[in-house]
Design a protein around this motif. Sequence first.
Motif, PDB file in Angstrom:
ATOM      1  N   VAL A 115       0.846  -1.202   0.000  1.00  0.00           N
ATOM      2  CA  VAL A 115       0.000   0.000   0.000  1.00  0.00           C
ATOM      3  C   VAL A 115       0.876   1.246   0.000  1.00  0.00           C
ATOM      4  O   VAL A 115       0.596   2.222  -0.719  1.00  0.00           O
ATOM      5  CB  VAL A 115      -0.946  -0.007   1.210  1.00  0.00           C
ATOM      6  CG1 VAL A 115      -1.724   1.299   1.306  1.00  0.00           C
ATOM      7  CG2 VAL A 115      -1.913  -1.186   1.117  1.00  0.00           C
ATOM      8  N   VAL A 116       1.934   1.232   0.790  1.00  0.00           N
ATOM      9  CA  VAL A 116       2.860   2.365   0.819  1.00  0.00           C
ATOM     10  C   VAL A 116       3.516   2.548  -0.550  1.00  0.00           C
ATOM     11  O   VAL A 116       3.661   3.681  -1.046  1.00  0.00           O
ATOM     12  CB  VAL A 116       3.919   2.166   1.908  1.00  0.00           C
ATOM     13  CG1 VAL A 116       4.994   3.252   1.823  1.00  0.00           C
ATOM     14  CG2 VAL A 116       3.280   2.175   3.290  1.00  0.00           C
ATOM     15  N   ALA A 117       3.907   1.441  -1.177  1.00  0.00           N
ATOM     16  CA  ALA A 117       4.528   1.526  -2.504  1.00  0.00           C
ATOM     17  C   ALA A 117       3.550   2.072  -3.536  1.00  0.00           C
ATOM     18  O   ALA A 117       3.909   2.907  -4.380  1.00  0.00           O
ATOM     19  CB  ALA A 117       5.028   0.148  -2.933  1.00  0.00           C
ATOM     20  N   ALA A 118       2.292   1.613  -3.485  1.00  0.00           N
ATOM     21  CA  ALA A 118       1.285   2.109  -4.422  1.00  0.00           C
ATOM     22  C   ALA A 118       1.014   3.595  -4.188  1.00  0.00           C
ATOM     23  O   ALA A 118       0.829   4.366  -5.142  1.00  0.00           O
ATOM     24  CB  ALA A 118      -0.008   1.311  -4.273  1.00  0.00           C
ATOM     25  N   THR A 119       1.004   4.021  -2.930  1.00  0.00           N
ATOM     26  CA  THR A 119       0.819   5.433  -2.613  1.00  0.00           C
ATOM     27  C   THR A 119       1.975   6.266  -3.160  1.00  0.00           C
ATOM     28  O   THR A 119       1.773   7.370  -3.679  1.00  0.00           O
ATOM     29  CB  THR A 119       0.708   5.630  -1.093  1.00  0.00           C
ATOM     30  OG1 THR A 119      -0.372   4.829  -0.586  1.00  0.00           O
ATOM     31  CG2 THR A 119       0.452   7.080  -0.743  1.00  0.00           C
ATOM     32  N   ALA A 120       3.193   5.727  -3.066  1.00  0.00           N
ATOM     33  CA  ALA A 120       4.361   6.440  -3.596  1.00  0.00           C
ATOM     34  C   ALA A 120       4.274   6.566  -5.115  1.00  0.00           C
ATOM     35  O   ALA A 120       4.639   7.599  -5.681  1.00  0.00           O
ATOM     36  CB  ALA A 120       5.640   5.717  -3.186  1.00  0.00           C
ATOM     37  N   VAL A 121       3.794   5.519  -5.788  1.00  0.00           N
ATOM     38  CA  VAL A 121       3.638   5.579  -7.242  1.00  0.00           C
ATOM     39  C   VAL A 121       2.631   6.661  -7.621  1.00  0.00           C
ATOM     40  O   VAL A 121       2.846   7.455  -8.549  1.00  0.00           O
ATOM     41  CB  VAL A 121       3.191   4.212  -7.796  1.00  0.00           C
ATOM     42  CG1 VAL A 121       2.787   4.321  -9.263  1.00  0.00           C
ATOM     43  CG2 VAL A 121       4.310   3.188  -7.644  1.00  0.00           C
ATOM     44  N   THR A 122       1.514   6.721  -6.904  1.00  0.00           N
ATOM     45  CA  THR A 122       0.494   7.736  -7.188  1.00  0.00           C
ATOM     46  C   THR A 122       1.027   9.131  -6.902  1.00  0.00           C
ATOM     47  O   THR A 122       0.765  10.068  -7.668  1.00  0.00           O
ATOM     48  CB  THR A 122      -0.763   7.470  -6.345  1.00  0.00           C
ATOM     49  OG1 THR A 122      -1.219   6.140  -6.576  1.00  0.00           O
ATOM     50  CG2 THR A 122      -1.869   8.442  -6.715  1.00  0.00           C
ATOM     51  N   ALA A 123       1.759   9.297  -5.812  1.00  0.00           N
ATOM     52  CA  ALA A 123       2.341  10.603  -5.502  1.00  0.00           C
ATOM     53  C   ALA A 123       3.334  11.025  -6.578  1.00  0.00           C
ATOM     54  O   ALA A 123       3.403  12.201  -6.956  1.00  0.00           O
ATOM     55  CB  ALA A 123       3.023  10.560  -4.131  1.00  0.00           C
ATOM     56  N   PHE A 124       4.100  10.076  -7.102  1.00  0.00           N
ATOM     57  CA  PHE A 124       5.042  10.356  -8.189  1.00  0.00           C
ATOM     58  C   PHE A 124       4.288  10.788  -9.443  1.00  0.00           C
ATOM     59  O   PHE A 124       4.718  11.689 -10.164  1.00  0.00           O
ATOM     60  CB  PHE A 124       5.890   9.115  -8.458  1.00  0.00           C
ATOM     61  CG  PHE A 124       6.838   9.265  -9.612  1.00  0.00           C
ATOM     62  CD1 PHE A 124       7.927  10.113  -9.530  1.00  0.00           C
ATOM     63  CD2 PHE A 124       6.646   8.544 -10.781  1.00  0.00           C
ATOM     64  CE1 PHE A 124       8.806  10.249 -10.597  1.00  0.00           C
ATOM     65  CE2 PHE A 124       7.518   8.675 -11.851  1.00  0.00           C
ATOM     66  CZ  PHE A 124       8.606   9.530 -11.759  1.00  0.00           C
ATOM     67  N   THR A 125       3.146  10.144  -9.709  1.00  0.00           N
ATOM     68  CA  THR A 125       2.341  10.499 -10.878  1.00  0.00           C
ATOM     69  C   THR A 125       1.763  11.897 -10.744  1.00  0.00           C
ATOM     70  O   THR A 125       1.688  12.649 -11.722  1.00  0.00           O
ATOM     71  CB  THR A 125       1.205   9.480 -11.062  1.00  0.00           C
ATOM     72  OG1 THR A 125       1.755   8.162 -11.168  1.00  0.00           O
ATOM     73  CG2 THR A 125       0.397   9.775 -12.310  1.00  0.00           C
ATOM     74  N   CYS A 126       1.339  12.260  -9.531  1.00  0.00           N
ATOM     75  CA  CYS A 126       0.654  13.540  -9.298  1.00  0.00           C
ATOM     76  C   CYS A 126       1.603  14.650  -8.882  1.00  0.00           C
ATOM     77  O   CYS A 126       1.137  15.712  -8.464  1.00  0.00           O
ATOM     78  CB  CYS A 126      -0.424  13.364  -8.228  1.00  0.00           C
ATOM     79  SG  CYS A 126      -1.737  12.201  -8.646  1.00  0.00           S
ATOM     80  N   ARG A 127       2.913  14.444  -8.986  1.00  0.00           N
ATOM     81  CA  ARG A 127       3.845  15.430  -8.438  1.00  0.00           C
ATOM     82  C   ARG A 127       3.812  16.744  -9.213  1.00  0.00           C
ATOM     83  O   ARG A 127       4.032  17.813  -8.633  1.00  0.00           O
ATOM     84  CB  ARG A 127       5.262  14.853  -8.417  1.00  0.00           C
ATOM     85  CG  ARG A 127       5.942  14.750  -9.760  1.00  0.00           C
ATOM     86  CD  ARG A 127       7.245  13.987  -9.670  1.00  0.00           C
ATOM     87  NE  ARG A 127       8.015  14.060 -10.896  1.00  0.00           N
ATOM     88  CZ  ARG A 127       7.766  13.341 -11.974  1.00  0.00           C
ATOM     89  NH1 ARG A 127       6.748  12.475 -11.967  1.00  0.00           N
ATOM     90  NH2 ARG A 127       8.516  13.463 -13.064  1.00  0.00           N
ATOM     91  N   THR A 128       3.551  16.713 -10.524  1.00  0.00           N
ATOM     92  CA  THR A 128       3.532  17.936 -11.320  1.00  0.00           C
ATOM     93  C   THR A 128       2.136  18.492 -11.518  1.00  0.00           C
ATOM     94  O   THR A 128       1.987  19.636 -11.936  1.00  0.00           O
ATOM     95  CB  THR A 128       4.170  17.681 -12.693  1.00  0.00           C
ATOM     96  OG1 THR A 128       3.470  16.617 -13.357  1.00  0.00           O
ATOM     97  CG2 THR A 128       5.629  17.301 -12.538  1.00  0.00           C
ATOM     98  N   ARG A 129       1.129  17.672 -11.234  1.00  0.00           N
ATOM     99  CA  ARG A 129      -0.252  18.125 -11.403  1.00  0.00           C
ATOM    100  C   ARG A 129      -1.096  17.526 -10.297  1.00  0.00           C
ATOM    101  O   ARG A 129      -1.617  16.421 -10.426  1.00  0.00           O
ATOM    102  CB  ARG A 129      -0.786  17.692 -12.768  1.00  0.00           C
ATOM    103  CG  ARG A 129      -2.069  18.406 -13.150  1.00  0.00           C
ATOM    104  CD  ARG A 129      -2.517  17.964 -14.514  1.00  0.00           C
ATOM    105  NE  ARG A 129      -3.666  18.725 -14.948  1.00  0.00           N
ATOM    106  CZ  ARG A 129      -4.638  18.252 -15.683  1.00  0.00           C
ATOM    107  NH1 ARG A 129      -4.622  17.007 -16.079  1.00  0.00           N
ATOM    108  NH2 ARG A 129      -5.648  19.002 -16.058  1.00  0.00           N
ATOM    109  N   PRO A 130      -1.227  18.218  -9.173  1.00  0.00           N
ATOM    110  CA  PRO A 130      -1.959  17.665  -8.028  1.00  0.00           C
ATOM    111  C   PRO A 130      -3.374  17.243  -8.421  1.00  0.00           C
ATOM    112  O   PRO A 130      -4.037  17.893  -9.221  1.00  0.00           O
ATOM    113  CB  PRO A 130      -1.984  18.833  -7.033  1.00  0.00           C
ATOM    114  CG  PRO A 130      -0.808  19.672  -7.408  1.00  0.00           C
ATOM    115  CD  PRO A 130      -0.686  19.562  -8.892  1.00  0.00           C
ATOM    116  N   CYS A 131      -3.824  16.133  -7.845  1.00  0.00           N
ATOM    117  CA  CYS A 131      -5.150  15.614  -8.143  1.00  0.00           C
ATOM    118  C   CYS A 131      -6.000  15.629  -6.874  1.00  0.00           C
ATOM    119  O   CYS A 131      -5.473  15.621  -5.764  1.00  0.00           O
ATOM    120  CB  CYS A 131      -5.065  14.196  -8.708  1.00  0.00           C
ATOM    121  SG  CYS A 131      -4.143  13.024  -7.693  1.00  0.00           S
ATOM    122  N   PRO A 132      -7.330  15.647  -7.021  1.00  0.00           N
ATOM    123  CA  PRO A 132      -8.215  15.644  -5.850  1.00  0.00           C
ATOM    124  C   PRO A 132      -7.991  14.392  -5.001  1.00  0.00           C
ATOM    125  O   PRO A 132      -7.517  13.360  -5.503  1.00  0.00           O
ATOM    126  CB  PRO A 132      -9.613  15.649  -6.471  1.00  0.00           C
ATOM    127  CG  PRO A 132      -9.429  16.191  -7.844  1.00  0.00           C
ATOM    128  CD  PRO A 132      -8.059  15.749  -8.286  1.00  0.00           C
TER     129      PRO A 132
END
Length: 270
Positions: free
Chosen positions: A63-80
């Motif tokens: 879960v932590v790894a998946a959260t890190a992947v999502t944070a990496f994806t949203c780093r340049t364009r924050p998502c809701p």
Amino acid sequence: MSRRTNSSCLGIAVKVYLQLNLWVLVGYALALPATVPDLMAAQKPPQEVHGLDQYAVLYGIPVVAATAVTAFTCRTRPCPPWVFLARTAAVVALSQAAVAWAGARFDSPDWSSRSLAQSGAAGLAALLCHRAARWWEDGGLNGGRRRPAAGEIWHALVPFRASDGELPHYCVVMRPRLRHVEVLQITSQNKDDRADHIRIPNEGWDFTSGKAHWVEIGLLPRRVPYEKFTGARPKGRCPKPTWKQLRDRRPAPMPSGSPSMWSRITQRLG
């Protein structure tokens, strides 16, 4: 020129190597619920996972790894927040499906080979989730036209305050909706003496005009349909201090009275 080309190739190779290792590490973390029990079962004598703490670590790391992947994806364009949670859940679900597929496909008696296949499948699934989210943000099926995101500055046909019609203006995106976007209009007319406007720096979005700009905050955000945005990309992001001020503000409710009365008030403000 050749030396610069060689340096560029070396830089690309190093970048690819580092990214490959990063996604392998992510896949290893995502595949732990399958690979660790498999390793323990292969011991002599066989061992099992037991205890709430062990299960928490075993299933918490993915879960932590998946959260890190999502944070990496949203780093340049924050998502809701709900988009962030949905993407994290998608990474977890698809990676575990990939792990199960790899475990059934590569049913090798050698634990290391089986673990490598499962970790690779999980890492590939996470990478595909990351690329799919980026593709969607960059326009996806919308012909390469990105959908505006909160905190970005776009150019659009913004409707008038209290009458039919619209004019092209820069605007700050406050909240994307299903069929339209709520925006606050930006103007270059001097509004320093107006309490219903605040100054917005040009930093990060206007690099050429040299004009000062103000954001209108005295009215509720205006609704702009997606097709009324004139560009395929934002001009930039709203400067952080201004965005915080806009985001934290609470727009006043529309005053009661007849439409003609409201029209007279807004025309006077304008």
